[in-house]
Design a protein around this motif. Structure first.
Motif, PDB file in Angstrom:
ATOM      1  N   ALA A  10       0.833  -1.200   0.000  1.00  0.00           N
ATOM      2  CA  ALA A  10       0.000   0.000   0.000  1.00  0.00           C
ATOM      3  C   ALA A  10       0.866   1.248   0.000  1.00  0.00           C
ATOM      4  O   ALA A  10       0.628   2.199  -0.748  1.00  0.00           O
ATOM      5  CB  ALA A  10      -0.926  -0.011   1.211  1.00  0.00           C
ATOM      6  N   LEU A  11       1.897   1.198   0.809  1.00  0.00           N
ATOM      7  CA  LEU A  11       2.790   2.331   0.927  1.00  0.00           C
ATOM      8  C   LEU A  11       3.497   2.594  -0.395  1.00  0.00           C
ATOM      9  O   LEU A  11       3.572   3.738  -0.872  1.00  0.00           O
ATOM     10  CB  LEU A  11       3.810   2.037   2.029  1.00  0.00           C
ATOM     11  N   LEU A  12       4.001   1.547  -1.007  1.00  0.00           N
ATOM     12  CA  LEU A  12       4.695   1.692  -2.283  1.00  0.00           C
ATOM     13  C   LEU A  12       3.757   2.257  -3.345  1.00  0.00           C
ATOM     14  O   LEU A  12       4.138   3.125  -4.131  1.00  0.00           O
ATOM     15  CB  LEU A  12       5.252   0.338  -2.727  1.00  0.00           C
ATOM     16  N   ALA A  13       2.530   1.759  -3.344  1.00  0.00           N
ATOM     17  CA  ALA A  13       1.579   2.237  -4.342  1.00  0.00           C
ATOM     18  C   ALA A  13       1.269   3.708  -4.133  1.00  0.00           C
ATOM     19  O   ALA A  13       1.294   4.504  -5.076  1.00  0.00           O
ATOM     20  CB  ALA A  13       0.299   1.405  -4.270  1.00  0.00           C
ATOM     21  N   LEU A  14       1.006   4.071  -2.902  1.00  0.00           N
ATOM     22  CA  LEU A  14       0.686   5.470  -2.613  1.00  0.00           C
ATOM     23  C   LEU A  14       1.857   6.377  -2.945  1.00  0.00           C
ATOM     24  O   LEU A  14       1.687   7.462  -3.511  1.00  0.00           O
ATOM     25  CB  LEU A  14       0.312   5.615  -1.133  1.00  0.00           C
ATOM     26  N   LEU A  15       3.054   5.926  -2.615  1.00  0.00           N
ATOM     27  CA  LEU A  15       4.233   6.728  -2.921  1.00  0.00           C
ATOM     28  C   LEU A  15       4.384   6.908  -4.429  1.00  0.00           C
ATOM     29  O   LEU A  15       4.751   7.976  -4.901  1.00  0.00           O
ATOM     30  CB  LEU A  15       5.491   6.068  -2.335  1.00  0.00           C
ATOM     31  N   LEU A  49      -7.879   0.698   0.028  1.00  0.00           N
ATOM     32  CA  LEU A  49      -7.476   2.101   0.138  1.00  0.00           C
ATOM     33  C   LEU A  49      -8.580   3.018  -0.370  1.00  0.00           C
ATOM     34  O   LEU A  49      -8.765   4.121   0.135  1.00  0.00           O
ATOM     35  CB  LEU A  49      -6.188   2.340  -0.650  1.00  0.00           C
ATOM     36  N   LYS A  50      -9.284   2.522  -1.367  1.00  0.00           N
ATOM     37  CA  LYS A  50     -10.373   3.332  -1.890  1.00  0.00           C
ATOM     38  C   LYS A  50     -11.510   3.434  -0.879  1.00  0.00           C
ATOM     39  O   LYS A  50     -12.040   4.519  -0.631  1.00  0.00           O
ATOM     40  CB  LYS A  50     -10.900   2.723  -3.191  1.00  0.00           C
ATOM     41  N   LYS A  51     -11.852   2.311  -0.315  1.00  0.00           N
ATOM     42  CA  LYS A  51     -12.927   2.316   0.685  1.00  0.00           C
ATOM     43  C   LYS A  51     -12.610   3.254   1.836  1.00  0.00           C
ATOM     44  O   LYS A  51     -13.505   3.853   2.424  1.00  0.00           O
ATOM     45  CB  LYS A  51     -13.137   0.894   1.221  1.00  0.00           C
ATOM     46  N   ALA A  52     -11.331   3.358   2.141  1.00  0.00           N
ATOM     47  CA  ALA A  52     -10.918   4.228   3.240  1.00  0.00           C
ATOM     48  C   ALA A  52     -10.837   5.681   2.803  1.00  0.00           C
ATOM     49  O   ALA A  52     -10.585   6.565   3.611  1.00  0.00           O
ATOM     50  CB  ALA A  52      -9.576   3.774   3.792  1.00  0.00           C
ATOM     51  N   GLY A  53     -11.024   5.918   1.500  1.00  0.00           N
ATOM     52  CA  GLY A  53     -11.040   7.286   1.015  1.00  0.00           C
ATOM     53  C   GLY A  53      -9.677   7.878   0.743  1.00  0.00           C
ATOM     54  O   GLY A  53      -9.548   9.083   0.554  1.00  0.00           O
ATOM     55  N   LEU A  54      -8.649   7.062   0.692  1.00  0.00           N
ATOM     56  CA  LEU A  54      -7.306   7.574   0.422  1.00  0.00           C
ATOM     57  C   LEU A  54      -7.036   7.662  -1.071  1.00  0.00           C
ATOM     58  O   LEU A  54      -6.143   8.364  -1.508  1.00  0.00           O
ATOM     59  CB  LEU A  54      -6.258   6.670   1.080  1.00  0.00           C
ATOM     60  N   VAL A  55      -7.812   6.929  -1.826  1.00  0.00           N
ATOM     61  CA  VAL A  55      -7.564   6.807  -3.254  1.00  0.00           C
ATOM     62  C   VAL A  55      -8.886   6.886  -3.991  1.00  0.00           C
ATOM     63  O   VAL A  55      -9.909   6.425  -3.490  1.00  0.00           O
ATOM     64  CB  VAL A  55      -6.864   5.443  -3.509  1.00  0.00           C
ATOM     65  N   ARG A  56      -8.855   7.525  -5.152  1.00  0.00           N
ATOM     66  CA  ARG A  56     -10.034   7.505  -6.006  1.00  0.00           C
ATOM     67  C   ARG A  56      -9.776   6.562  -7.168  1.00  0.00           C
ATOM     68  O   ARG A  56      -8.636   6.359  -7.566  1.00  0.00           O
ATOM     69  CB  ARG A  56     -10.330   8.903  -6.545  1.00  0.00           C
ATOM     70  N   SER A  57     -10.847   6.023  -7.729  1.00  0.00           N
ATOM     71  CA  SER A  57     -10.647   5.145  -8.878  1.00  0.00           C
ATOM     72  C   SER A  57     -11.597   5.518 -10.003  1.00  0.00           C
ATOM     73  O   SER A  57     -12.696   5.990  -9.762  1.00  0.00           O
ATOM     74  CB  SER A  57     -10.881   3.688  -8.464  1.00  0.00           C
ATOM     75  N   VAL A  58     -11.128   5.310 -11.216  1.00  0.00           N
ATOM     76  CA  VAL A  58     -11.961   5.523 -12.391  1.00  0.00           C
ATOM     77  C   VAL A  58     -12.039   4.214 -13.151  1.00  0.00           C
ATOM     78  O   VAL A  58     -11.007   3.621 -13.470  1.00  0.00           O
ATOM     79  CB  VAL A  58     -11.363   6.613 -13.310  1.00  0.00           C
ATOM     80  N   ARG A  59     -13.240   3.788 -13.394  1.00  0.00           N
ATOM     81  CA  ARG A  59     -13.417   2.522 -14.095  1.00  0.00           C
ATOM     82  C   ARG A  59     -13.288   2.692 -15.596  1.00  0.00           C
ATOM     83  O   ARG A  59     -13.209   3.799 -16.100  1.00  0.00           O
ATOM     84  CB  ARG A  59     -14.795   1.958 -13.789  1.00  0.00           C
ATOM     85  N   GLY A  60     -13.293   1.560 -16.256  1.00  0.00           N
ATOM     86  CA  GLY A  60     -13.398   1.563 -17.698  1.00  0.00           C
ATOM     87  C   GLY A  60     -12.099   1.807 -18.439  1.00  0.00           C
ATOM     88  O   GLY A  60     -11.006   1.658 -17.880  1.00  0.00           O
ATOM     89  N   TYR A  61     -12.252   2.166 -19.685  1.00  0.00           N
ATOM     90  CA  TYR A  61     -11.144   2.166 -20.635  1.00  0.00           C
ATOM     91  C   TYR A  61      -9.862   2.817 -20.120  1.00  0.00           C
ATOM     92  O   TYR A  61      -8.849   2.158 -19.957  1.00  0.00           O
ATOM     93  CB  TYR A  61     -11.588   2.842 -21.921  1.00  0.00           C
ATOM     94  N   HIS A  62      -9.885   4.054 -19.911  1.00  0.00           N
ATOM     95  CA  HIS A  62      -8.675   4.733 -19.446  1.00  0.00           C
ATOM     96  C   HIS A  62      -8.699   4.948 -17.943  1.00  0.00           C
ATOM     97  O   HIS A  62      -8.232   5.964 -17.449  1.00  0.00           O
ATOM     98  CB  HIS A  62      -8.492   6.065 -20.160  1.00  0.00           C
ATOM     99  N   GLY A  63      -9.256   3.959 -17.267  1.00  0.00           N
ATOM    100  CA  GLY A  63      -9.411   4.092 -15.817  1.00  0.00           C
ATOM    101  C   GLY A  63      -8.122   3.854 -15.071  1.00  0.00           C
ATOM    102  O   GLY A  63      -7.058   3.649 -15.651  1.00  0.00           O
ATOM    103  N   GLY A  64      -8.246   3.887 -13.765  1.00  0.00           N
ATOM    104  CA  GLY A  64      -7.085   3.682 -12.922  1.00  0.00           C
ATOM    105  C   GLY A  64      -7.267   4.351 -11.577  1.00  0.00           C
ATOM    106  O   GLY A  64      -8.377   4.678 -11.175  1.00  0.00           O
ATOM    107  N   TYR A  65      -6.140   4.535 -10.905  1.00  0.00           N
ATOM    108  CA  TYR A  65      -6.179   5.071  -9.543  1.00  0.00           C
ATOM    109  C   TYR A  65      -5.395   6.377  -9.454  1.00  0.00           C
ATOM    110  O   TYR A  65      -4.443   6.592 -10.185  1.00  0.00           O
ATOM    111  CB  TYR A  65      -5.590   4.064  -8.564  1.00  0.00           C
ATOM    112  N   ARG A  66      -5.843   7.208  -8.544  1.00  0.00           N
ATOM    113  CA  ARG A  66      -5.083   8.398  -8.174  1.00  0.00           C
ATOM    114  C   ARG A  66      -5.390   8.762  -6.734  1.00  0.00           C
ATOM    115  O   ARG A  66      -6.359   8.267  -6.165  1.00  0.00           O
ATOM    116  CB  ARG A  66      -5.416   9.569  -9.099  1.00  0.00           C
ATOM    117  N   LEU A  67      -4.567   9.586  -6.170  1.00  0.00           N
ATOM    118  CA  LEU A  67      -4.782   9.976  -4.777  1.00  0.00           C
ATOM    119  C   LEU A  67      -6.091  10.749  -4.642  1.00  0.00           C
ATOM    120  O   LEU A  67      -6.472  11.518  -5.519  1.00  0.00           O
ATOM    121  CB  LEU A  67      -3.629  10.845  -4.283  1.00  0.00           C
ATOM    122  N   ALA A  68      -6.762  10.519  -3.545  1.00  0.00           N
ATOM    123  CA  ALA A  68      -8.024  11.206  -3.306  1.00  0.00           C
ATOM    124  C   ALA A  68      -7.839  12.381  -2.368  1.00  0.00           C
ATOM    125  O   ALA A  68      -8.700  13.240  -2.254  1.00  0.00           O
ATOM    126  CB  ALA A  68      -9.045  10.235  -2.716  1.00  0.00           C
TER     127      ALA A  68
END
Lengths: 151, 151
Positions: A10-15, A49-68
DNA sequence: ATAATTTACATCGAATCGATAGGAATTATG
DNA sequence: CATAATTCCTATCGATTCGATGTAAATTAT
């Protein structure tokens, strides 16, 4: 008294999300490849991490994760709570075990010691933010130098 | 990030040996009854404590256990090392995983954070001795008062 | 000799942990 | 609308650890 792989990953991903900022969100697949971490497992963690609100996610084609949240706001305590659960190693009085301190004062002594541990750990974890860690990472020239964040 | 039952049981046993001193050694059986702990399991732990030199044992008829060291000398760090093993949550560079910091500086940042945790925990554990805990136990009148040992 | 004890070793069941897999829901793109 | 890429949900697996129990041998005062 070890940190789980969950916590480390989790730490590595967030970093990564913080230190390698990008316009478009970063997919779990890419993240796992960049960090050499198992894809499925990492996504589990990202979901948490998303459930905890630390990260946002976008579904679908060009989706992915970013910091929330702003990276100054994210402390290792937050990450810890997501991946390791709560930080209460002893139950004295409450819980399914009933009041254990009733039996002996030694129990209560241990309990107060555990509280001390808990407080110390909490403060230490809270003193580390994503932002500080990322700065420390940038300043990495000497392999094992500065403690990075001693308040 | 929890303490094991081993650690807690070891602590309770040591505290009992210290706080209820006796001429003759105390048998594992009696100890387990006084503390309401599983007999066999407790003896495993006592054996470990003996190997570590914290406890002496006398076999045979009136045998049992007693402290091997002065209680001021026994810190929770000692107990921890016996029951939880070593206190090194991260391996950066050495170990079977090879040099993980080679991959990314973020690894090294995490590693230095782990070192910080380790040092803090070590100091905290060392600051608690059997003697202090036993004194705190005697002063127990208010249920949840003094932190017992904040150095 | 006997009873009480430590000691060593083996095992067991449950829980946890890291990891994998399949498939459903979502969404940009053509 | 169809397709490809992605998140998301759930189930499961294998290994390890953990707490606990059992058996039997070695030791020792009585």
């Amino acid at each position: 008294m070890k940190f789980s792989a969950r916590f480390e990953y989790a730490l590595l991903a967030l970093l990564y999300l913080k230190c390698e900022p990008d316009e478009s969100p970063i997919s779990g697949r890419v993240l796992s490849e960049k960090l050499s971490l198992p894809y499925r497992f990492l996504e589990q963690i990202l979901t948490d991490l998303k459930k905890a609100g630390l990260v946002r996610s976008v579904r679908g084609y060009h989706g992915g994760y970013r910091l929330a949240v702003e990276p100054e706001e994210i402390s290792l305590y937050d990450v810890f709570r997501v991946t390791e659960g709560k930080l209460e190693p002893y139950n004295c009085g409450e819980g399914e075990n009933g009041d254990r301190c009733g039996q002996s004062h030694n129990m209560c002594v241990i309990s107060s010691f555990y509280d001390d541990i808990k407080d110390t750990m909490t403060n230490l974890l809270k003193s580390y933010t994503l932002d500080k860690l990322c700065q420390a990472s940038r300043n990495m020239g000497a392999p094992k130098a500065a403690p990075a964040a001693n308040v």
